[in-house]
Design an enzyme around this catalytic site. Structure first.
Site, PDB file in Angstrom:
ATOM      1  N   ASP A  13       2.229  16.966  -7.789  1.00  0.00           N
ATOM      2  CA  ASP A  13       1.687  16.009  -8.762  1.00  0.00           C
ATOM      3  C   ASP A  13       2.767  15.087  -9.332  1.00  0.00           C
ATOM      4  O   ASP A  13       2.634  14.569 -10.436  1.00  0.00           O
ATOM      5  CB  ASP A  13       0.976  16.735  -9.919  1.00  0.00           C
ATOM      6  CG  ASP A  13      -0.070  17.716  -9.433  1.00  0.00           C
ATOM      7  OD1 ASP A  13      -0.900  17.321  -8.611  1.00  0.00           O
ATOM      8  OD2 ASP A  13      -0.033  18.891  -9.868  1.00  0.00           O
ATOM      9  N   GLY A  17       2.169   9.583  -3.913  1.00  0.00           N
ATOM     10  CA  GLY A  17       1.304   8.613  -3.248  1.00  0.00           C
ATOM     11  C   GLY A  17       1.699   7.175  -3.497  1.00  0.00           C
ATOM     12  O   GLY A  17       1.593   6.326  -2.614  1.00  0.00           O
ATOM     13  N   HIS A  41      -3.348  12.741  -3.896  1.00  0.00           N
ATOM     14  CA  HIS A  41      -2.505  11.580  -4.151  1.00  0.00           C
ATOM     15  C   HIS A  41      -3.391  10.449  -4.665  1.00  0.00           C
ATOM     16  O   HIS A  41      -4.349  10.055  -4.001  1.00  0.00           O
ATOM     17  CB  HIS A  41      -1.784  11.144  -2.871  1.00  0.00           C
ATOM     18  CG  HIS A  41      -0.847  12.193  -2.355  1.00  0.00           C
ATOM     19  ND1 HIS A  41      -0.436  12.245  -1.045  1.00  0.00           N
ATOM     20  CD2 HIS A  41      -0.247  13.237  -2.964  1.00  0.00           C
ATOM     21  CE1 HIS A  41       0.379  13.275  -0.879  1.00  0.00           C
ATOM     22  NE2 HIS A  41       0.502  13.884  -2.031  1.00  0.00           N
ATOM     23  N   THR A 299      -8.498  18.696  -8.245  1.00  0.00           N
ATOM     24  CA  THR A 299      -9.249  19.745  -8.952  1.00  0.00           C
ATOM     25  C   THR A 299      -9.762  19.318 -10.318  1.00  0.00           C
ATOM     26  O   THR A 299     -10.640  19.981 -10.864  1.00  0.00           O
ATOM     27  CB  THR A 299      -8.346  20.972  -9.162  1.00  0.00           C
ATOM     28  OG1 THR A 299      -7.250  20.600 -10.010  1.00  0.00           O
ATOM     29  CG2 THR A 299      -7.825  21.500  -7.828  1.00  0.00           C
ATOM     30  N   GLY A 413       4.825   2.915 -14.527  1.00  0.00           N
ATOM     31  CA  GLY A 413       3.416   2.647 -14.765  1.00  0.00           C
ATOM     32  C   GLY A 413       2.603   2.995 -13.538  1.00  0.00           C
ATOM     33  O   GLY A 413       3.154   3.230 -12.457  1.00  0.00           O
TER      34      GLY A 413
END
Length: 423
Positions: A13, A17, A41, A299, A413
């Site tokens: 996490d 991505g 991602h 999730t 950001g």
């Protein structure tokens, strides 16, 4: 030809991505090596958010080919539903830009059913899995009872293997094992017609890709601290999330790798159970969670949050040998008056050499923190390093000096362009 490998350096996490998407703007191929649809991602481009789980994030680039490598566990329904979702959001020709190795292990709904039962068996010691069947699928693979993609195209063999697995789990779990084998077999009768256009000889494909002049981006799934061998065992995933796992899962020539980027969130998060030495369950953790929007792409579970743990990052680097780092979500720290960084674990005043395998030692260890003043100014959407406040630059430089790896990319950001790249 270039090969850029992008790996999570913490517990996942970290925001891989976004960097993958950025690197794929100039890439001809984006490949996944391990894990399954437990990965998550999230990439935001022009105000549109795209969620990737099983599929590589390179699908956003309309000219980039994407590949799911042999080390992945492949859930066919998720593959098609995710493609349909991306297509509905306007991505072009997604069905023509994705290929799958014929050596992937097929993840069945059977594995999903078993995942939940195994977690229930563990009770208070549950791992906190995504319950997507990842662990049970890797178990059957290593037990040599799993199903490869090539098996799908032989109906009798496929059915025989599925029934054998189902019988074994039925004996183990009895009435608790709820699984409709006939429905699964019927679905695969349809998949047998639709899958062939995507399936290729994975070894041959990757050899050709590396012999071409293509720019290749490798998208890691999960992260180092979730690796089955080197992570915070047993609270880990079931695949190899290391650089070595990437090489094996895609048959990469290590000599061809031009850059290995470790992605590090500016603080620390993890999902599920397991040790987390810098976790804050009160004001700081809640603030990080809310500002950072810390809930899982796959999730929707809220992530546990705490200060940046450089013991973890340095340990991660000692296994993956990063050539550069991507520090993400720096802007989440903008309003903190004081920022703490974990720089050592000690027992009885003596510093541990590294992140320990022994959970008893880990539980006893005390965390040594280094404190720095916060910058208390907005960094969101900063585009150059000099745009950052001095205190933010000090934070960046302290991290890279401690770990011994240059921070080349800094996320400021959620948008694609909110990324500082240092020379």
């Amino acid at each position: 030809m270039t090969i850029t490998v992008i790996l999570g350096a913490q517990w996942g996490d970290e925001g891989k991505g976004k960097l993958v998407d950025g690197q794929c703007q100039e890439a001809q191929l984006c490949a996944r090596a391990a894990g399954g649809n437990n990965a998550g991602h999230l990439v935001r481009v022009n105000g549109v958010s795209y969620s990737f789980h099983l599929l590589p994030s390179g699908l956003i680039n309309p000219t980039c080919l994407n590949f799911i490598g042999s080390g992945v566990v492949f859930h066919v329904p998720s593959f098609f539903s995710e493609l349909a979702e991306l297509e509905a959001k306007g991505l072009s020709a997604v069905h023509d830009r994705i290929l799958v190795s014929d050596r992937v292990n097929v993840l069945l709904d059977l594995h999903v059913a078993v995942d939940g039962l195994e977690e229930r068996e563990l009770g208070d010691a549950a791992i906190g899995t995504t319950r997507r069947g990842i662990g049970p699928c890797y178990q059957t693979s290593r037990a040599r009872t799993g199903i490869k993609m090539t098996d799908v195209f032989y109906p009798d063999l496929f059915e025989q293997k599925v029934r054998r697995l189902a019988d074994g789990y039925q004996k183990r779990f009895g009435e608790l094992f709820e699984y409709d084998i006939e429905a699964e077999l019927a679905r695969f009768n349809e998949y047998r017609e639709t899958l062939p256009k995507y399936v290729v000889d994975g070894v041959s494909f990757m050899r050709s890709a590396q012999e071409s002049n293509a720019n290749i981006v490798i998208e890691g799934a999960n992260a180092l601290m979730l690796d089955a061998d080197y992570g915070s065992y047993p609270f880990v995933t079931s695949s190899s999330t290391t650089l070595a796992g990437i090489i094996g899962g895609l048959t990469l020539n290590p000599k061809n790798i031009t850059e290995t980027v470790g992605v590090v969130k500016a603080y620390t998060t993890r999902v599920g159970a397991g040790a987390f030495k810098t976790e804050d369950t009160e004001e700081i953790g809640t603030k990080l969670q809310e500002i950072g929007r810390e809930w899982g792409t796959s999730t929707r579970r809220r992530r546990r949050c705490g200060w940046l743990d450089l013991v973890v990052v340095k340990y991660s680097n000692s296994i993956n040998y990063y050539t550069s780092l991507n520090l993400t979500k720096l802007d989440v720290l903008d309003t903190f008056e004081t920022i703490k960084i974990a720089i050592a674990y000690t027992i009885g005043g003596e510093e541990l050499d590294s992140y320990p395998a022994d959970l008893n030692i880990l539980n006893q260890a005390e965390v040594v923190y280094h404190e720095m003043p916060g910058w208390q100014k907005p960094t969101t959407n900063a585009r150059t390093y000099d745009d950052l406040p001095k205190e933010a630059r000090d934070y960046v430089e302290y991290i890279e000096k401690f770990v011994g790896v240059k921070i080349k990319y800094i996320g400021t950001g959620p948008d694609r362009d909110a990324m500082i790249q240092r020379p």
